[in-house]
Write a protein that holds these residues in place. Structure first.
Motif, PDB file in Angstrom:
ATOM      1  N   VAL A 118       0.801  -1.231   0.000  1.00 30.75           N
ATOM      2  CA  VAL A 118       0.000   0.000   0.000  1.00 30.75           C
ATOM      3  C   VAL A 118       0.827   1.270   0.000  1.00 30.75           C
ATOM      4  N   ARG A 119       2.124   1.201   0.214  1.00 27.81           N
ATOM      5  CA  ARG A 119       2.864   2.435   0.497  1.00 27.81           C
ATOM      6  C   ARG A 119       2.924   3.387  -0.685  1.00 27.81           C
ATOM      7  N   ASP A 120       2.796   2.882  -1.911  1.00 25.49           N
ATOM      8  CA  ASP A 120       2.781   3.777  -3.069  1.00 25.49           C
ATOM      9  C   ASP A 120       1.400   4.344  -3.328  1.00 25.49           C
ATOM     10  N   ASP A 121       0.435   3.944  -2.515  1.00 29.30           N
ATOM     11  CA  ASP A 121      -0.942   4.412  -2.700  1.00 29.30           C
ATOM     12  C   ASP A 121      -1.418   5.181  -1.472  1.00 29.30           C
ATOM     13  N   CYS A 122      -0.484   5.689  -0.660  1.00 31.61           N
ATOM     14  CA  CYS A 122      -0.849   6.444   0.534  1.00 31.61           C
ATOM     15  C   CYS A 122      -0.999   7.920   0.194  1.00 31.61           C
ATOM     16  N   VAL A 123      -2.042   8.553   0.740  1.00 33.40           N
ATOM     17  CA  VAL A 123      -2.330   9.954   0.428  1.00 33.40           C
ATOM     18  C   VAL A 123      -2.004  10.885   1.587  1.00 33.40           C
ATOM     19  N   GLN A 124      -1.756  10.344   2.778  1.00 35.21           N
ATOM     20  CA  GLN A 124      -1.462  11.184   3.942  1.00 35.21           C
ATOM     21  C   GLN A 124       0.048  11.230   4.133  1.00 35.21           C
ATOM     22  N   PRO A 125       0.670  12.396   3.924  1.00 31.29           N
ATOM     23  CA  PRO A 125       2.130  12.466   4.052  1.00 31.29           C
ATOM     24  C   PRO A 125       2.628  12.447   5.494  1.00 31.29           C
ATOM     25  N   LEU A 126       1.745  12.754   6.460  1.00 36.77           N
ATOM     26  CA  LEU A 126       2.189  12.895   7.847  1.00 36.77           C
ATOM     27  C   LEU A 126       2.043  11.586   8.621  1.00 36.77           C
ATOM     28  N   GLN A 127       2.932  11.392   9.576  1.00 37.57           N
ATOM     29  CA  GLN A 127       2.882  10.285  10.521  1.00 37.57           C
ATOM     30  C   GLN A 127       3.058  10.863  11.925  1.00 37.57           C
ATOM     31  N   LEU A 128       2.449  10.199  12.902  1.00 37.43           N
ATOM     32  CA  LEU A 128       2.604  10.600  14.297  1.00 37.43           C
ATOM     33  C   LEU A 128       3.232   9.456  15.072  1.00 37.43           C
ATOM     34  N   GLY A 129       4.221   9.769  15.880  1.00 41.40           N
ATOM     35  CA  GLY A 129       4.795   8.807  16.803  1.00 41.40           C
ATOM     36  C   GLY A 129       4.611   9.263  18.227  1.00 41.40           C
ATOM     37  N   LEU A 130       4.061   8.397  19.080  1.00 37.46           N
ATOM     38  CA  LEU A 130       4.107   8.580  20.533  1.00 37.46           C
ATOM     39  C   LEU A 130       5.087   7.541  21.046  1.00 37.46           C
ATOM     40  N   PHE A 131       6.232   7.996  21.505  1.00 42.20           N
ATOM     41  CA  PHE A 131       7.373   7.132  21.776  1.00 42.20           C
ATOM     42  C   PHE A 131       7.618   6.992  23.274  1.00 42.20           C
ATOM     43  N   ARG A 132       8.356   5.942  23.609  1.00 45.13           N
ATOM     44  CA  ARG A 132       8.913   5.829  24.965  1.00 45.13           C
ATOM     45  C   ARG A 132      10.265   5.142  24.871  1.00 45.13           C
ATOM     46  N   SER A 133      11.289   5.806  25.403  1.00 42.33           N
ATOM     47  CA  SER A 133      12.634   5.239  25.467  1.00 42.33           C
ATOM     48  C   SER A 133      12.875   4.740  26.884  1.00 42.33           C
ATOM     49  N   ASP A 134      13.182   3.445  27.011  1.00 35.59           N
ATOM     50  CA  ASP A 134      13.318   2.809  28.322  1.00 35.59           C
ATOM     51  C   ASP A 134      14.777   2.596  28.687  1.00 35.59           C
ATOM     52  N   TYR A 135      15.116   2.882  29.951  1.00 37.44           N
ATOM     53  CA  TYR A 135      16.496   2.813  30.426  1.00 37.44           C
ATOM     54  C   TYR A 135      16.560   2.074  31.764  1.00 37.44           C
ATOM     55  N   LEU A 136      17.731   1.495  32.016  1.00 42.47           N
ATOM     56  CA  LEU A 136      18.103   1.027  33.340  1.00 42.47           C
ATOM     57  C   LEU A 136      19.366   1.754  33.780  1.00 42.47           C
ATOM     58  N   LEU A 137      19.508   1.945  35.086  1.00 44.18           N
ATOM     59  CA  LEU A 137      20.779   2.408  35.626  1.00 44.18           C
ATOM     60  C   LEU A 137      21.774   1.254  35.549  1.00 44.18           C
ATOM     61  N   HIS A 138      23.007   1.561  35.192  1.00 47.69           N
ATOM     62  CA  HIS A 138      24.039   0.540  34.968  1.00 47.69           C
ATOM     63  C   HIS A 138      25.215   0.814  35.883  1.00 47.69           C
ATOM     64  N   GLN A 139      25.532  -0.157  36.754  1.00 50.12           N
ATOM     65  CA  GLN A 139      26.680  -0.048  37.658  1.00 50.12           C
ATOM     66  C   GLN A 139      27.209  -1.464  37.917  1.00 50.12           C
ATOM     67  N   PRO A 140      28.082  -1.947  37.021  1.00 53.77           N
ATOM     68  CA  PRO A 140      28.559  -3.336  37.147  1.00 53.77           C
ATOM     69  C   PRO A 140      29.243  -3.637  38.477  1.00 53.77           C
ATOM     70  N   THR A 141      29.981  -2.659  39.022  1.00 56.65           N
ATOM     71  CA  THR A 141      30.626  -2.824  40.320  1.00 56.65           C
ATOM     72  C   THR A 141      30.428  -1.551  41.131  1.00 56.65           C
ATOM     73  N   ALA A 142      30.549  -1.678  42.455  1.00 59.19           N
ATOM     74  CA  ALA A 142      30.269  -0.553  43.343  1.00 59.19           C
ATOM     75  C   ALA A 142      31.257   0.590  43.174  1.00 59.19           C
ATOM     76  N   ASP A 143      32.450   0.319  42.615  1.00 58.31           N
ATOM     77  CA  ASP A 143      33.434   1.396  42.459  1.00 58.31           C
ATOM     78  C   ASP A 143      33.360   2.061  41.090  1.00 58.31           C
ATOM     79  N   GLU A 144      32.347   1.752  40.301  1.00 55.26           N
ATOM     80  CA  GLU A 144      32.147   2.408  39.008  1.00 55.26           C
ATOM     81  C   GLU A 144      31.013   3.413  39.111  1.00 55.26           C
ATOM     82  N   PRO A 145      31.043   4.470  38.294  1.00 56.62           N
ATOM     83  CA  PRO A 145      29.937   5.433  38.325  1.00 56.62           C
ATOM     84  C   PRO A 145      28.656   4.823  37.756  1.00 56.62           C
ATOM     85  N   VAL A 146      27.526   5.330  38.205  1.00 55.76           N
ATOM     86  CA  VAL A 146      26.238   4.895  37.680  1.00 55.76           C
ATOM     87  C   VAL A 146      26.027   5.559  36.322  1.00 55.76           C
TER      88      VAL A 146
END
Length: 525
Positions: A118-146
């Motif tokens: 269908v992509r060559d037959d689309c008439v609406q040029p606009l798209q909307l994204g509602l996004f979410r970027s997910d993270y964890l805190l990373h600290q492999p050892t206690a003497d490393e920065p988070v």
């Protein structure tokens, strides 16, 4: 180096204090739409008749102030990155199309084939994204920065924005009403960041609605049947109506297969369904005939300006060819898709892995500082089908060999959303032995993120007699939106945040699946 968190967490409480906080939290949740529908009995009533409070944390989670600010700042670069990826058909074809993931993953293949048709037959040029970027805190050892490391980027049905706003308000309420009994010096007013995620997400949808150009058109929420997380969606609907006078309509894929159609001008029309109550209708613009709509004529056609998917991210949402044909019809309409099929494909795990390869990110992110900052949030990733030499014959690709060797430090991910799909640590070798060789290209290997040790929390679930104390891992999600199209540029904003917390040692993280609870941020220096 200062320890993290700066003092033991959560603070110690007496049994009486814990009971008082739990009562205050659950009654606040029930009073402020921090809710879930309960599991349905065999013959549920046609309308919701009861609710339970959503699973929640009693204390907010400590997060370094600088890393929280970094995640908020980077969201705008991520918004633009994934908008540009969605507009690059050649890139998506190479990664997710024929010769790539589509050949070996049936669901991805069906989405890609639908888009290709269908992509060559689309008439609406606009798209909307509602996004979410997910993270964890990373600290492999206690003497490393988070540090801050990305788990994934969500481009479809990024949920829990509204309920996360409510749980942040709950934690501020507990502090205002009890001062948490003076249990910790970390709990102070300037450490509870504001959370206006409902406003932020609604602003993105309203921007798309405005760009569509028909004030009386609705926003179509496509939802799953039997949805328990309905209040997270309702709060967004209410904001659209109250702040923007935008009405909404809710339908499932099955309902749309019989109700949806296109007008001669490709307007998306749907009959029936559940919609927000009418307010006086503004005049319909002259570029299209009026669409009748009346509470006394519920089956009259309703025009949709935006199609917002809170379903469609898992194969079980598609009951066969008719469902994919419906997705193609929606894509061909003038309604702005959130997300388009291209944008949904852009959120694939394989895309995440390919972007991490040398030089690929820079194809889409032209600012060197932004590209460097994004790369700093990534852990090592590779495809199971990766080879040392593309022309060499190997009994097993180097990517699979490496995944076997490093299994205790890895997670394997397929092209799926919604939780429960990954393979972790000791389960990896036997899984690889059983995985058909041709399916390797659908999977990526990702280094495990190592959260700081020793962080705890009190987790509250409906029906439990008391908050449950546990060692926990917390995931920070940052929301954003982008409205974009070829030749249209990218309009985007950061739109709020959430925290989900689970017991340490639990690999999966879904709130709806019962693994995590909703939480909020406590900024620490």
């Amino acid at each position: 180096m200062a320890p993290f968190p700066p003092e033991p967490w959560p603070p110690a409480l007496t049994s009486a204090q814990l009971d008082a906080l739990t009562t205050a939290a659950t009654t606040y949740a029930l009073s402020h739409s921090l809710l879930y529908l309960p599991l349905s009995p065999p013959a549920p009533p046609p309308h919701p008749a009861s609710a339970i409070h959503a699973p929640l944390a009693l204390f907010p989670t400590p997060i370094p102030r600088a890393l929280f600010s970094t995640a908020q700042r980077l969201q705008r670069a991520y918004n633009t990155l994934y908008a540009r990826v969605a507009l690059d058909a050649a890139f998506l074809d190479a990664v997710m199309g024929a010769g790539g993931v589509a050949d070996v993953d049936e669901f991805t293949g069906a989405l890609w084939e639908t888009w290709k048709a269908v992509r060559d037959d689309c008439v609406q040029p606009l798209q909307l994204g509602l996004f979410r970027s997910d993270y964890l805190l990373h600290q492999p050892t206690a003497d490393e920065p988070v540090r801050l490391k990305q788990v994934e980027f969500n481009t479809v049905s990024a949920s829990f924005g509204a309920l996360s706003q409510q749980v942040a308000a709950l934690h501020r309420h507990l502090y205002a009403s009890t001062s948490y009994f003076g249990a910790s010096a970390l709990l102070k007013p300037g450490c509870f960041p504001p959370n206006k995620t409902v406003r932020g997400l609604a602003a993105g949808i309203a921007e798309a609605h405005r760009a569509y150009g028909c004030p009386s058109a609705h926003v179509l929420f496509i939802v799953q049947p039997g949805e328990r997380n309905i209040f997270d969606q309702r709060l967004l609907e209410y904001e659209l109506l109250e702040a923007y006078n935008i009405r909404t309509l809710r339908q499932t894929f099955a309902e749309l297969q019989t109700s949806a159609s296109l007008s001669s001008t490709r307007a998306l029309l749907t009959a029936g369904g559940e919609h927000t109550p009418n307010s006086p209708r503004p005049p319909h613009p002259t570029h299209a005939p009026p669409v009748p709509h009346s509470p006394h004529a519920p089956n009259a056609p309703i025009e949709a300006a935006v199609v917002y998917f809170r379903a469609g991210y898992t194969p079980t949402d598609y009951d066969g060819p008719k469902a994919y044909a419906l997705r193609g019809l929606l894509e061909r309409s003038r309604a702005i898709q959130c997300p388009s099929i291209a944008l949904q494909l852009a959120g694939g795990k394989k895309v995440q892995e390919v972007l991490a390869r040398p030089g690929v990110l820079e194809r889409f992110v032209h600012d060197a500082d932004d590209a460097r900052a994004l790369r700093e949030t990534w852990v090592g990733m590779w495809g199971l089908d990766a080879r040392r030499d593309e022309g060499a014959e190997e009994p097993e690709p180097a990517g699979t060999v490496l995944a076997r060797a490093r299994a205790p430090d890895l997670v394997l991910k397929p092209q799926r959303e919604g939780g429960g799909n990954n393979v972790y640590r000791s389960s990896i070798p036997s899984f690889l032995s059983a995985l058909p060789a041709r399916e390797r290209r659908a999977w990526i290997a990702m280094e495990l993120i190592r959260p700081p040790a020793g962080v705890g929390g009190y987790l509250v679930r409906s029906g439990a007699p008391r908050a449950h104390a546990d060692r926990v891992v917390s995931e920070l999600g940052v929301f954003g939106w982008a409205l974009f199209g070829r030749g249209q540029g990218v309009r985007e904003q950061e739109a709020g945040w959430l925290v989900r917390t689970k017991a340490d040692g639990v690999d999966e993280g879904g709130v709806a699946a019962g693994f995590s609870v909703l939480d909020s941020v406590l900024l620490v220096d």
